[in-house]
Design an enzyme around this catalytic site. Structure first.
Site, PDB file in Angstrom:
ATOM      1  N   TYR A 214       0.145   5.083  12.231  1.00  0.00           N
ATOM      2  CA  TYR A 214       0.295   3.694  12.665  1.00  0.00           C
ATOM      3  C   TYR A 214       1.624   3.528  13.401  1.00  0.00           C
ATOM      4  CZ  TYR A 214      -3.272   2.405   9.097  1.00  0.00           C
ATOM      5  OH  TYR A 214      -4.400   2.296   8.334  1.00  0.00           O
TER       6      TYR A 214
ATOM      7  N   ARG B 222       0.865  -1.185   0.000  1.00  0.00           N
ATOM      8  CA  ARG B 222       0.000   0.000   0.000  1.00  0.00           C
ATOM      9  C   ARG B 222       0.895   1.227   0.000  1.00  0.00           C
ATOM     10  NH1 ARG B 222      -5.064  -2.072   1.164  1.00  0.00           N
ATOM     11  NH2 ARG B 222      -5.158  -3.802   2.659  1.00  0.00           N
TER      12      ARG B 222
ATOM     13  N   ARG C 154      -3.941  -6.368  19.192  1.00  0.00           N
ATOM     14  CA  ARG C 154      -4.861  -5.257  18.956  1.00  0.00           C
ATOM     15  C   ARG C 154      -6.264  -5.720  18.601  1.00  0.00           C
ATOM     16  NH1 ARG C 154      -3.637  -2.768  13.708  1.00  0.00           N
ATOM     17  NH2 ARG C 154      -5.404  -3.973  12.938  1.00  0.00           N
TER      18      ARG C 154
ATOM     19  N   HIS D 131       3.045  -9.660   1.145  1.00  0.00           N
ATOM     20  CA  HIS D 131       2.770  -8.695   2.210  1.00  0.00           C
ATOM     21  C   HIS D 131       4.052  -8.291   2.938  1.00  0.00           C
ATOM     22  CE1 HIS D 131       0.820  -7.526   6.185  1.00  0.00           C
ATOM     23  NE2 HIS D 131       0.105  -6.832   5.309  1.00  0.00           N
TER      24      HIS D 131
ATOM     25  N   ARG E 164      -6.214  -5.608  -0.900  1.00  0.00           N
ATOM     26  CA  ARG E 164      -7.650  -5.314  -0.917  1.00  0.00           C
ATOM     27  C   ARG E 164      -7.939  -3.827  -0.706  1.00  0.00           C
ATOM     28  NH1 ARG E 164     -11.355  -9.304  -0.067  1.00  0.00           N
ATOM     29  NH2 ARG E 164      -9.965 -10.448   1.317  1.00  0.00           N
TER      30      ARG E 164
ATOM     31  N   HIS F 110       0.200  -1.275  15.096  1.00  0.00           N
ATOM     32  CA  HIS F 110       0.401  -2.065  13.883  1.00  0.00           C
ATOM     33  C   HIS F 110       1.706  -2.862  13.912  1.00  0.00           C
ATOM     34  CE1 HIS F 110       0.825  -2.577   9.385  1.00  0.00           C
ATOM     35  NE2 HIS F 110      -0.439  -2.904   9.566  1.00  0.00           N
TER      36      HIS F 110
END
Length: 697
Positions: free
Chosen positions: A462, A369, A558, A429, A399, A586
């Site tokens: 984050y 991202r 989390r 990822h 996504r 995160h």
């Protein structure tokens, strides 16, 4: 029964979102911060319905009766989810209507209905509408009995019922509000910040679209559709083209939820329900605006600073003094950064310097991202234009970022960047960047490993860990990793790192089992882990076995947690905390005691089946003494929080921690901010005490 060993994944996630909503309900927070958390809880819930509920509904419609870890079928999960989500939506609107909106009005931020606006101001609003909104809107007639049109997903839509003519049936029409249309229109010449919702203004001006017809009733609605559309990419030749088809399909997928404003007439409500093809259980009549996420921009609007939390300035790392060249600093020692308390700028700077440095020969990077206006993308383009070898793996299956990634990949490709569209059958990822530099005739590799995305925007919101290193073993592993994902070669044996889906999970299981064995032998055995989600049954069962052996297990999770902590004979040595605060937690940090060695890792992967078995992920050891000491202090700090942390109970409920009498009040994120600030001040004092002469160029 074995199923009683676990929590349901979906219900666990809903309890996480309840903790987010609890922040919105907290009187201790400034008003706009509470509004922000309300909007976040609504956005989270929208995505949950789009993905998780959409997927479960598709399973149910296929006739599947497959049971999850807790023994529930898809249909049973759907019923439980809808009941819990209904409670949550009711709580959101109760909080908004009874607490937040009245408090906002007292603070000078007021929403007015059309009927409350004075005639002179209303005339100005109508003129504004005709000049600025009317040209953008398109009414669409529909017949509930002849469904030849589908309203798009997640789009606020005004619906109306028109009086029948000549004894015929009523006529229906909708006006979807374009996504770029502002949701609030300022009311001119009004005190404070007074506004009307755009959909209210549109509804009041429907006579312009239907002259000589009478509008019988109006209403506002929004449809949430199934976005859990899977691309089977094993045999796909044109992945980017296939992804565009998936994005189009998502706009008109199966309905999973419809929100309709309360007070809408029965006939119009039924027409909307029929149009959306929703089941009665999927329709929510909400006592307020649809799409509570629209309050996010109000929470971040300019002004009203007294209604916001005081800013925490982002600090520079003392390990990267401004006067020291970046490559020189990384070559000297490993550098650990903890964002956003420490700036993400060095990561951006690494790529920008690499783009213009004549000694840099190649850059390899994974992008999952990115920011809307990404300096990282710009740097990679400049590097390619400057003749460097640039290889970028762009994950098109990220996504909700698919469209942006397709666009960015095309920009990079046009500049001469070698593009790889992910790995077949897996999502990539991992967070890794490799820069190869010629230094006096020898190649040196500089690596960045992280837990977060290469996104300058979210890096300010984050918490994530970055490791910058020039250690040869890490560089060798990074090269081998890129060769494996780009060349479809056999997975290599790495020197330091562990990669999913092949070696990461086996290493985790090995480390957990090792702690269990040490506990059986009477040694100190401990596991500390900070992750976002825990759902993988093999990992959970391994932790249960370790707990029964006597291992002290402290988890800070989390979101989703399918493990039941504190169950006698099963998990009494496992404690699970969850922390919600100003920044989204995160970072993934792991520590295994290992006889006092305290083996420590950062990771891009959560402990979920999707991460460990179905994605390309990395787990990287932190070995340099100072970096390891620091990351351990960060990790341990999270288990001291007694203001923002909740402890998950054996029944799935959670208990907010509070300091005991005489105990120090500790807020983990605030402690990290204070330490970063103190370190930055020490650096400033040190720099001020040094005299640096000007030298001839």
């Amino acid at each position: 029964m074995k199923r009683n060993r676990y929590f349901n994944r979906e219900l666990s996630w809903l309890e996480f979102n309840q903790r987010v909503l609890d922040e919105a309900a907290s009187d201790s927070l400034p008003l706009l911060e509470r509004l922000k958390f309300l909007a976040i809880s609504a956005s989270n819930l929208d995505e949950f319905f789009t993905v998780r509920v959409g997927g479960l509904k598709a399973l149910h419609r296929s006739g599947s009766r497959a049971r999850d870890l807790t023994g529930l079928t898809p249909n049973q999960q759907l019923r439980a989810i809808r009941a819990r989500a209904k409670e949550m939506i009711e709580a959101q609107y109760r909080l908004l209507n009874e607490a937040l909106l009245p408090s906002l009005r007292q603070a000078g931020i007021t929403r007015l209905r059309i009927r409350e606006i004075a005639p002179p101001q209303l005339a100005q609003l109508e003129a504004y509408f005709e000049d600025n909104l009317y040209p953008l809107l398109t009414p669409i007639a529909f017949d509930p009995e002849n469904q030849d049109f589908e309203a798009p997903a997640l789009q606020v839509t005004v619906a109306c019922e028109l009086e029948p003519t000549k004894g015929g049936p009523p006529r229906y029409a909708i006006l979807p509000l374009p996504p770029n249309l502002p949701r609030r229109v300022n009311i001119p010449e009004s005190a404070g910040y007074t506004y009307v919702k755009s959909e209210d203004l549109v509804a009041s001006m429907l006579h312009l679209f239907f002259p000589e017809e009478k509008v019988r009733s109006t209403g506002v609605f929004r449809i949430i559709r199934n976005g859990d559309i899977v691309l089977e990419d094993e045999d796909t030749l044109d992945l980017a083209g296939e992804m565009e088809d998936v994005l189009a399909a998502r706009q008109f997928g199966e309905t999973v939820r419809v929100d309709i404003t309360s007070g809408v007439s029965r006939s119009l409500s039924q027409a909307i329900t029929t149009l959306s093809q929703a089941q009665p259980s999927e329709v929510n009549r909400v006592p307020g605006i649809v799409d509570l996420t629209s309050y996010m921009d109000l929470a971040f609007s300019q002004g009203f600073d007294e209604l916001k939390v005081p800013e925490w300035p982002i600090r520079s790392s003392p390990d990267l003094p401004p006067q020291t060249p970046l490559f020189e600093a990384i070559a000297e020692k490993d550098i650990l950064l903890y964002h956003p308390f420490e700036s993400f700028e060095p990561i951006v700077q690494l790529l920008e310097e690499s783009a213009r440095d004549p000694d840099v020969l190649a850059i390899k990077q994974i992008l999952y991202r990115t920011a809307k206006r990404s300096r990282i993308i710009d740097a990679l383009i400049r590097a390619a234009e400057n003749g460097k070898s640039v290889v970028v793996l762009v994950e098109l299956k990220a996504r909700f970022d698919e469209a942006r990634n397709i666009e960015r990949a095309e920009e990079l490709r046009r500049a001469g960047v070698q593009i790889i569209y992910g790995v077949k059958g897996l999502k990539t990822h991992a967070k890794i960047c490799l820069v190869i530099r010629n230094e006096r005739g020898h190649l040196r590799r500089y690596c960045h490993f992280g837990t977060g995305n290469y996104n300058e925007g979210t890096a300010k919101l984050y918490t994530d860990v970055s490791l910058l290193t020039a250690h040869p073993d890490y560089g060798t592993d990074a090269s081998a990793f890129f060769n494996a994902v780009s060349g479809r070669s056999k997975i290599p044996r790495y020197r330091k790192i562990f990669a999913a889906p092949h070696t990461l999970k086996p290493r985790l299981l090995e480390l957990i089992a090792s702690e269990a064995e040490r506990a059986r032998q009477g040694q100190t055995a401990r596991i500390l882990a900070k992750i976002n989600s825990l759902q993988d049954p093999e990992i959970i069962d391994a932790l249960y076995i370790a707990s029964q052996a006597g291992v002290d297990i402290q988890l800070n999770i989390r979101g989703i947690c399918c493990l039941r902590p504190g169950v006698k004979g099963l998990s009494e040595n496992i404690r699970v905390l969850s922390l919600i605060d100003r920044y989204l937690e995160h970072a993934r940090i792991l520590c295994f005691h290992q006889g006092g060695l305290r083996t420590t890792y950062l990771s891009s992967a959560d402990w979920m089946v999707r991460n460990l078995d179905k994605r390309v992920e990395l787990m990287v050891p932190i070995e340099e003494k100072a970096a390891k000491k620091r990351v351990l202090a960060i990790l341990e700090n999270y288990f001291k929080d007694n203001l923002q942390a909740c402890e998950i109970q054996a029944d799935g409920s959670y208990r907010r921690l509070r300091p005991k009498s005489g105990q120090k009040r500790i807020r983990a994120q605030e402690e990290l901010h204070k330490k970063a600030t103190a370190a930055a001040k020490r650096l400033q004092r040190s720099a001020a005490s040094e005299l640096e002469p000007h030298r001839p160029s």
